[in-house]
Design a protein around this motif. Structure first.
Motif, mmCIF file in Angstrom:
data_model
loop_
_atom_site.group_PDB
_atom_site.id
_atom_site.type_symbol
_atom_site.label_atom_id
_atom_site.label_comp_id
_atom_site.label_asym_id
_atom_site.label_seq_id
_atom_site.Cartn_x
_atom_site.Cartn_y
_atom_site.Cartn_z
ATOM 1 N N ALA A 24 0.832 -1.204 0.000
ATOM 2 C CA ALA A 24 0.000 0.000 0.000
ATOM 3 C C ALA A 24 0.869 1.258 0.000
ATOM 4 O O ALA A 24 0.591 2.220 -0.725
ATOM 5 C CB ALA A 24 -0.927 -0.010 1.215
ATOM 6 N N VAL A 25 1.930 1.247 0.797
ATOM 7 C CA VAL A 25 2.868 2.372 0.822
ATOM 8 C C VAL A 25 3.493 2.567 -0.555
ATOM 9 O O VAL A 25 3.567 3.681 -1.085
ATOM 10 C CB VAL A 25 3.971 2.147 1.878
ATOM 11 N N ALA A 26 3.951 1.473 -1.144
ATOM 12 C CA ALA A 26 4.616 1.550 -2.442
ATOM 13 C C ALA A 26 3.702 2.116 -3.521
ATOM 14 O O ALA A 26 4.120 2.946 -4.337
ATOM 15 C CB ALA A 26 5.122 0.168 -2.848
ATOM 16 N N GLN A 27 2.460 1.680 -3.513
ATOM 17 C CA GLN A 27 1.523 2.181 -4.525
ATOM 18 C C GLN A 27 1.193 3.655 -4.301
ATOM 19 O O GLN A 27 1.174 4.454 -5.242
ATOM 20 C CB GLN A 27 0.241 1.338 -4.494
ATOM 21 N N ALA A 28 0.994 4.030 -3.038
ATOM 22 C CA ALA A 28 0.635 5.418 -2.739
ATOM 23 C C ALA A 28 1.782 6.379 -3.018
ATOM 24 O O ALA A 28 1.561 7.516 -3.462
ATOM 25 C CB ALA A 28 0.206 5.543 -1.278
ATOM 26 N N ALA A 29 3.015 5.921 -2.760
ATOM 27 C CA ALA A 29 4.181 6.799 -2.912
ATOM 28 C C ALA A 29 4.881 6.631 -4.254
ATOM 29 O O ALA A 29 5.934 7.222 -4.474
ATOM 30 C CB ALA A 29 5.172 6.531 -1.775
ATOM 31 N N GLU A 30 4.299 5.811 -5.139
ATOM 32 C CA GLU A 30 4.840 5.588 -6.486
ATOM 33 C C GLU A 30 6.251 4.992 -6.435
ATOM 34 O O GLU A 30 7.161 5.435 -7.140
ATOM 35 C CB GLU A 30 4.811 6.885 -7.307
ATOM 36 N N ARG A 66 -2.629 -11.244 -4.813
ATOM 37 C CA ARG A 66 -4.014 -10.865 -5.089
ATOM 38 C C ARG A 66 -4.265 -9.398 -4.721
ATOM 39 O O ARG A 66 -4.970 -8.676 -5.428
ATOM 40 C CB ARG A 66 -4.982 -11.793 -4.351
ATOM 41 N N TYR A 67 -3.656 -8.962 -3.625
ATOM 42 C CA TYR A 67 -3.773 -7.561 -3.225
ATOM 43 C C TYR A 67 -3.111 -6.649 -4.254
ATOM 44 O O TYR A 67 -3.639 -5.584 -4.597
ATOM 45 C CB TYR A 67 -3.148 -7.376 -1.842
ATOM 46 N N ARG A 68 -1.959 -7.082 -4.758
ATOM 47 C CA ARG A 68 -1.294 -6.298 -5.802
ATOM 48 C C ARG A 68 -2.186 -6.166 -7.029
ATOM 49 O O ARG A 68 -2.249 -5.091 -7.647
ATOM 50 C CB ARG A 68 0.045 -6.943 -6.177
ATOM 51 N N LYS A 69 -2.872 -7.223 -7.384
ATOM 52 C CA LYS A 69 -3.785 -7.181 -8.531
ATOM 53 C C LYS A 69 -4.930 -6.210 -8.268
ATOM 54 O O LYS A 69 -5.293 -5.406 -9.135
ATOM 55 C CB LYS A 69 -4.319 -8.583 -8.811
ATOM 56 N N LEU A 112 -4.979 -3.658 -6.343
ATOM 57 C CA LEU A 112 -4.504 -2.268 -6.317
ATOM 58 C C LEU A 112 -4.041 -1.783 -7.685
ATOM 59 O O LEU A 112 -3.646 -0.625 -7.815
ATOM 60 C CB LEU A 112 -3.346 -2.129 -5.328
ATOM 61 N N ASP A 113 -4.095 -2.663 -8.680
ATOM 62 C CA ASP A 113 -3.559 -2.334 -10.005
ATOM 63 C C ASP A 113 -2.101 -1.881 -9.877
ATOM 64 O O ASP A 113 -1.680 -0.875 -10.438
ATOM 65 C CB ASP A 113 -4.398 -1.232 -10.672
ATOM 66 N N ALA A 114 -1.330 -2.685 -9.103
ATOM 67 C CA ALA A 114 0.046 -2.329 -8.767
ATOM 68 C C ALA A 114 1.029 -3.370 -9.276
ATOM 69 O O ALA A 114 2.083 -3.580 -8.676
ATOM 70 C CB ALA A 114 0.183 -2.172 -7.254
ATOM 71 N N GLU A 115 0.720 -3.996 -10.401
ATOM 72 C CA GLU A 115 1.582 -5.074 -10.882
ATOM 73 C C GLU A 115 2.916 -4.583 -11.431
ATOM 74 O O GLU A 115 3.807 -5.380 -11.728
ATOM 75 C CB GLU A 115 0.826 -5.911 -11.919
ATOM 76 N N ASN A 116 3.060 -3.268 -11.535
ATOM 77 C CA ASN A 116 4.364 -2.695 -11.893
ATOM 78 C C ASN A 116 5.330 -2.710 -10.719
ATOM 79 O O ASN A 116 6.544 -2.537 -10.896
ATOM 80 C CB ASN A 116 4.184 -1.252 -12.371
#
Length: 269
Positions: free
Chosen positions: A109-115, A144-147, A149-153
Motif C-alpha cells: 500500500a505504501v509503495a503504490q501510494a508513494a509511487e 491478489r492484493y497487488r492485482k 490495487l492495479d500495482a503489478e508494476n
C-alpha cells in the motif's frame, strides 16, 4: 527476470534508509519532522553517490509487531516518508519499502501510494519462527492484493530462509527448493542473507541458487567492499550496515564509504 532487468542492471546496489522510530513505537522522539529530514538527507547522499536503488525500512521500530498487530499510523507515516524520499530521487534510482515485521500488505500500500518501484517481503513462501513469533506464508494474499490495487508494476522481492529466524520447521526443505517455491509463486526476486543483519551470506549458497533458479538473486546482508568479489554473480545487493559509521546499521551514513564501494563495483560489473 525481464521485469527485474527493466528496473535494475547487473549487480545493482540498493542502499538502506533505516527510518527513525515512528510515532506509536517505544523509541519515538516526538518529532515527525526530524524523521523526515533525516530520511531526506540520506536519500540525497545516495543520489549524490549514484546508487542504483534505495530501500526504506522502519528498522528502528523495535520491538517489532507482526502484520496483524500493526496499526494505521505505521502505514501512514511510512507513506509520508517514502513520498518525501521518492521526490528527491530521480526515476533512474529505484525506490522500495519494507514494513517490519512481515507487514507486506502495508508495504505494498505504501509503495503504490508513494509511487515506489519495489518492496521487500518476509514469509512469502513456507513459514518460519522469527523473534516476533511465527510468520506465515503470504504469497497468495499479497499477489491478489497487488492485482486489486492495479500495482503489478511494483516488484516483490522475497526473503528465503530469512535472517534472525529459525527454520527448523522447514528443515527438510532445502534453500534451492525454497527458491523454486518462491519462483513458482511468482516472486520477482529472491533475497539471500546471513544469519543476522550485517552477517555475510554463504557464497556457496549463492552459487547453488544461481545454478538452479531462474529468478533474480539479491544478497540481503553482509556485503562490503572487501568481499564483494565473492558475490559478483548476484543480480543486486541490499547494503545497510557497511555504509554506516563503524559498520553499524543504527549509525549515520558515511558518503565516503558509499563512494568507495560504488567506484569498486563499477569496475567489477
Amino acid at each position: 527476470m525481464l521485469k527485474f532487468r527493466n528496473c535494475f542492471r547487473k549487480c545493482s546496489v540498493i542502499g538502506m534508509i533505516h527510518v527513525l522510530p515512528l510515532p506509536g513505537t517505544p523509541n519515538f522522539s516526538g518529532s515527525i519532522t526530524d524523521i523526515i529530514e533525516v530520511a531526506k538527507k540520506e536519500a540525497l547522499i545516495y543520489k549524490n553517490e549514484q546508487v542504483d536503488g534505495v530501500l526504506i525500512e522502519n528498522m528502528h521500530d523495535i520491538p517489532y509487531l507482526k502484520a496483524k498487530s500493526l496499526t494505521p499510523e505505521t502505514t501512514a507515516f511510512m507513506t509520508r516518508v517514502a513520498t518525501e524520499v521518492r521526490n528527491i530521487l530521480p526515476k533512474s534510482v529505484k525506490c522500495g519499502v519494507q514494513v517490519l515485521a512481515g507487514g507486506n500488505l502495508q508495504a505494498l500500500a505504501v509503495a503504490q501510494a508513494a509511487e515506489l518501484d519495489f518492496l521487500r517481503a518476509e514469509g512469502f513462501v513456507f513459514g518460519h519462527v522469527a523473534d516476533e513469533g511465527y510468520i506465515d506464508a503470504c504469497a497468495g494474499e499479497l499477489l491478489r492484493y497487488r492485482k486489486r490495487l492495479d500495482a503489478e508494476n511494483i516488484l516483490i522481492f522475497t526473503d528465503i530462509k530469512k535472517k534472525h529466524s529459525s527454520h527448523a520447521i522447514t528443515g527438510d526443505i532445502s534453500l534451492v527448493e525454497t527458491a523454486h517455491a518462491a519462483e513458482f509463486f511468482q516472486s520477482d526476486g529472491i533475497i539471500l542473507t546471513g544469519v543476522a543483519t550485517g552477517s555475510p551470506a554463504d557464497k556457496n549458497q549463492l552459487k547453488d541458487l544461481k545454478s538452479n533458479a531462474e529468478v533474480p538473486v539479491i544478497i540481503g546482508s553482509g556485503v562490503d567492499i572487501d568481499n564483494i568479489e565473492d558475490y559478483i554473480e548476484a543480480d543486486a545487493f541490499i547494503i545497510g550496515s557497511h555504509f554506516k559509521e563503524e559498520n553499524k546499521w543504527q549509525n549515520k551514513l558515511q558518503p565516503k564509504k558509499i563512494a568507495e564501494f560504488m567506484a569498486k563495483i563499477n569496475k567489477l560489473r
